[in-house]
Design a protein around this motif. Structure first.
Motif, PDB file in Angstrom:
ATOM      1  N   PRO A 189       0.801  -1.229   0.000  1.00  0.00           N
ATOM      2  CA  PRO A 189       0.000   0.000   0.000  1.00  0.00           C
ATOM      3  C   PRO A 189       0.839   1.289   0.000  1.00  0.00           C
ATOM      4  O   PRO A 189       1.935   1.303   0.569  1.00  0.00           O
ATOM      5  CB  PRO A 189      -0.812  -0.115   1.294  1.00  0.00           C
ATOM      6  N   SER A 214      -6.006  -5.125  -5.640  1.00  0.00           N
ATOM      7  CA  SER A 214      -6.467  -4.547  -6.896  1.00  0.00           C
ATOM      8  C   SER A 214      -5.525  -4.877  -8.038  1.00  0.00           C
ATOM      9  O   SER A 214      -4.304  -4.901  -7.867  1.00  0.00           O
ATOM     10  CB  SER A 214      -6.570  -3.020  -6.743  1.00  0.00           C
ATOM     11  N   ASN A 261      -1.794   3.014  -6.154  1.00  0.00           N
ATOM     12  CA  ASN A 261      -2.179   2.623  -4.792  1.00  0.00           C
ATOM     13  C   ASN A 261      -1.826   3.686  -3.759  1.00  0.00           C
ATOM     14  O   ASN A 261      -1.682   3.370  -2.594  1.00  0.00           O
ATOM     15  CB  ASN A 261      -1.521   1.287  -4.430  1.00  0.00           C
ATOM     16  N   GLN A 271      -6.198   0.663   2.446  1.00  0.00           N
ATOM     17  CA  GLN A 271      -4.897   0.200   1.946  1.00  0.00           C
ATOM     18  C   GLN A 271      -5.103  -0.547   0.637  1.00  0.00           C
ATOM     19  O   GLN A 271      -6.018  -1.378   0.535  1.00  0.00           O
ATOM     20  CB  GLN A 271      -4.267  -0.758   2.951  1.00  0.00           C
ATOM     21  N   ILE A 272      -4.254  -0.269  -0.333  1.00  0.00           N
ATOM     22  CA  ILE A 272      -4.386  -0.933  -1.634  1.00  0.00           C
ATOM     23  C   ILE A 272      -3.113  -1.699  -1.963  1.00  0.00           C
ATOM     24  O   ILE A 272      -2.031  -1.113  -2.049  1.00  0.00           O
ATOM     25  CB  ILE A 272      -4.654   0.092  -2.762  1.00  0.00           C
ATOM     26  N   TYR A 273      -3.257  -3.006  -2.145  1.00  0.00           N
ATOM     27  CA  TYR A 273      -2.167  -3.821  -2.698  1.00  0.00           C
ATOM     28  C   TYR A 273      -2.425  -3.971  -4.189  1.00  0.00           C
ATOM     29  O   TYR A 273      -3.539  -4.319  -4.591  1.00  0.00           O
ATOM     30  CB  TYR A 273      -2.157  -5.221  -2.077  1.00  0.00           C
ATOM     31  N   LEU A 274      -1.426  -3.732  -5.008  1.00  0.00           N
ATOM     32  CA  LEU A 274      -1.588  -3.926  -6.453  1.00  0.00           C
ATOM     33  C   LEU A 274      -0.974  -5.260  -6.849  1.00  0.00           C
ATOM     34  O   LEU A 274       0.093  -5.632  -6.363  1.00  0.00           O
ATOM     35  CB  LEU A 274      -0.862  -2.820  -7.218  1.00  0.00           C
TER      36      LEU A 274
END
Ligand code: SF4
Lengths: 178, 423
Positions: B276, B380, B385, B396-399
């Motif tokens: 993230p 995602s 992110n 929180q964004i995990y790519l």
């Protein structure tokens, strides 16, 4: 051309375009007065209020690597800074999209090594566009910036890309641009 | 001295024999793309220039993608104003709700970009067009307006950096993993500012158009000016039936100058993620396996293509998305959606517990259709992110790749699709 004199805001870290103009303003009209109200709101909590950055009365921004990075193409970042009274940004490097927008708007994005290491927020700077020298009057230091390309100066002298093209459309010379 | 493919394109589209990095040229523009939330402003800027007409209304491509279907009355009104402008100019290529898609997908898929030509768009991921050997460039409203009036735009010829990619792709490893690997290697917006990134070598030639689009798409997130892949037989097969325009093969010369050449072997490349907030904070899936999340998203101009849903369907068919995980799928265009329906991918995924939405940017930019709330942990397949990107700054964004998303949705924690944890 006269020197520009004023106070600098010095970025402590990496300044991202996303934080210069927060997401909720991406869909707003490109308008210096409007965009200036919340410019830099995500960069520093102190600026996260209406006119927060503008009211500080800075004339310059001093930053490190990749100023305005993160890959946003919106012009609001530039018009926001202009509306807030910024007359030049000095950085060791600039992100491409906003560098381009700054050129198109005639806002000097000036590449200068090291000066960010020897400058604090509130320092008084004098920038001479003719020679490219930047004087830190608070600290008694001087820096030489990387000269701008002639095209950049030409666009700035016309008052930005839109005016530059407007003139050439009206006098018929636009076809000769290569 | 030879020239790179991008230099050749800059030269041939500005009436020159040759160009060198750093040179400033006014080059002819093949197509200009603008979309819903900036479109009206772009046309207004065009009008202010005093030009009598558009340089070619067939080459101004208009799209509704960021705001459709509109989530608020304000955006609905903005879309109505946008439609009025497009209709007033009688733009033939208008992709509006019902025939919509993400602009960058449509530009390539509908044949609006051509090898050897320059296309621009008022959105950052216009770099995607390099997948077919075009120069694709993101610009502001002013640039788009100037190109709409004059058919031209100024460019500084960029220095070139080449990624020579060799080796054999392993099962479940995708172009997105290579993209994230390069992100970790070069650092986000680090050493590649302003460069043109050229991808070549056997492992690139082995990629289909979907993977090539993913790779070129994310070059903007590396800070590059454009990403490009030489057109080949795959490009030719892809473009036939999509465009009537003629183009000729082109490639970099063997003695072309590069600022740097990086060798990457994909044989040892596994699935990758970005942690993230920072795109270049990458890790192999093994390092993050077991991390819980509650939302998953596959779509966007990076990974919303048929091939992406195909790999997801091959993992999720006959299995179930774990309770407590919301999986949202958004095809990048109407054509992609139709193809996924025909191939049975939509059915397999919906049966597994995925939700499908009509084509748009969706929550990628945090504007509508499933935005992030406080405390969300999102897996995602998108491209960005940073804090607040998909909505709340407290999410929180995990790519990662669609394959990792699919395998992880079965277990509810980040899962290596190569492992038997999900089977
Ligand atoms: S899908 Fe996301 S990155 Fe792509 S154009 Fe839409 S908002 Fe931008």
């Amino acid at each position: 051309m006269q020197s520009i004199i004023g106070k600098a805001w010095v970025a402590k870290g990496y300044v991202m375009s996303f934080d210069m103009i927060l997401q909720r303003f991406w869909t707003a009209p490109v308008d210096p007065a409007e965009n200036a109200k919340w410019v830099m709101a995500g960069v520093d909590e102190a600026f996260n209020r209406e006119d927060g950055f503008k009211n500080m009365g800075y004339t310059f921004i001093v930053a490190g690597h990749n100023f305005a990075g993160g890959g946003k193409s919106i012009e609001h970042c530039i018009t926001g800074l202009m509306g807030a009274g910024i007359q030049a940004v000095f950085a060791t490097s600039f992100a491409r999209l906003q560098f381009r927008n700054a050129i198109n708007y005639g806002l000097p994005f000036i590449t200068c090594k090291d000066m960010n290491l020897h400058c604090e927020t509130g320092d008084e700077l004098a920038y001479d566009p003719a020679t490219g020298t930047i004087e830190n009057r608070t600290r008694g230091t001087r820096f030489q910036s990387v000269p701008q390309a002639p095209f950049v100066a030409e666009v700035a002298a016309a008052g930005g890309l839109m005016n530059f093209i407007r003139q050439r459309i009206s006098d018929g010379s636009v076809a000769t641009l290569r | 001295m030879g020239m790179t493919i991008t230099e050749k394109i800059m030269a041939s589209n500005s009436g020159r024999e040759s160009v060198v990095p750093g040179q400033l040229v006014w080059a002819d523009i093949h197509t200009v793309m603008t979309m819903d939330y900036l479109g009206k402003q772009t046309f207004r800027a065009f009008e202010s220039l005093g030009a009598k007409q558009l340089f070619d209304k067939n080459r101004v491509i208009c799209v509704s993608d960021h705001l459709v279907p509109p989530p608020t009355p304000e955006f609905a009104t903005m879309l109505n104003e946008w439609r009025d402008v497009v209709h007033r100019y009688e733009i033939p290529h208008f992709y509006d709700l019902g025939r919509q898609g993400i602009a960058h997908q449509l530009m390539v898929e509908q044949g609006h970009v051509l090898p050897g030509r320059i296309s621009i768009g008022t959105d950052s991921h216009a770099n995607t067009y390099g997948a077919v050997g075009a120069v694709g460039n993101a610009v502001g409203v002013s640039d788009a307006a100037v190109a709409m009036a004059t058919g031209k735009l100024w460019f500084r010829v960029p220095e070139s950096v080449r990624f020579h990619v060799t080796g054999t792709w392993q099962p479940w490893v995708m172009a997105k993993d290579l993209s994230l690997h390069i992100m970790g290697m070069m650092h986000w917006n680090g050493h590649l500012i302003y460069k043109t990134l050229e991808f070549g070598g056997p492992a690139i030639e082995a990629l289909g158009m979907a993977g090539r689009m993913t790779l070129c798409n994310m070059t903007v997130d590396l800070g590059a000016k454009n990403g490009i892949i030489s057109p080949d037989a795959i490009t030719q097969a892809y473009l036939s039936g999509r465009t009537e325009d003629v183009w000729s093969p082109l490639a970099s010369d063997a003695d072309a100058p590069y600022d740097a050449v990086y060798e990457v072997d994909v044989t040892n490349l596994g699935p990758m993620l970005s942690r993230p907030d920072k795109l270049d904070d990458t890790a192999p899936v093994e390092a993050l396996a077991g991390t819980p999340f509650n939302k998953a998203f596959v779509g966007t101009c990076t990974n919303g293509r048929t091939e992406d849903f195909a790999i997801m369907a091959s993992i999720l068919r006959g299995r179930q998305v774990r309770r407590g995980v919301n999986l949202l799928c958004i095809p990048a265009s109407t054509d992609v959606y139709l193809e996924c329906l025909r191939e049975g991918y939509v059915e397999a995924l919906v049966a597994a517990g995925a939700a499908f939405e009509t084509s748009s940017c969706g929550p990628c930019a945090g504007i509508h259709t499933g935005v992030a709330g406080d405390g969300d942990v999102i897996l995602s397949a998108g491209n960005r992110n940073m804090k607040g990107r998909m909505g709340s700054r407290h999410a929180q964004i995990y790519l990662t790749s669609p394959a990792v998303v699919a395998a992880s949705c079965i277990t509810g924690v980040i899962t290596d699709p190569r492992s038997d944890d999900w089977t």
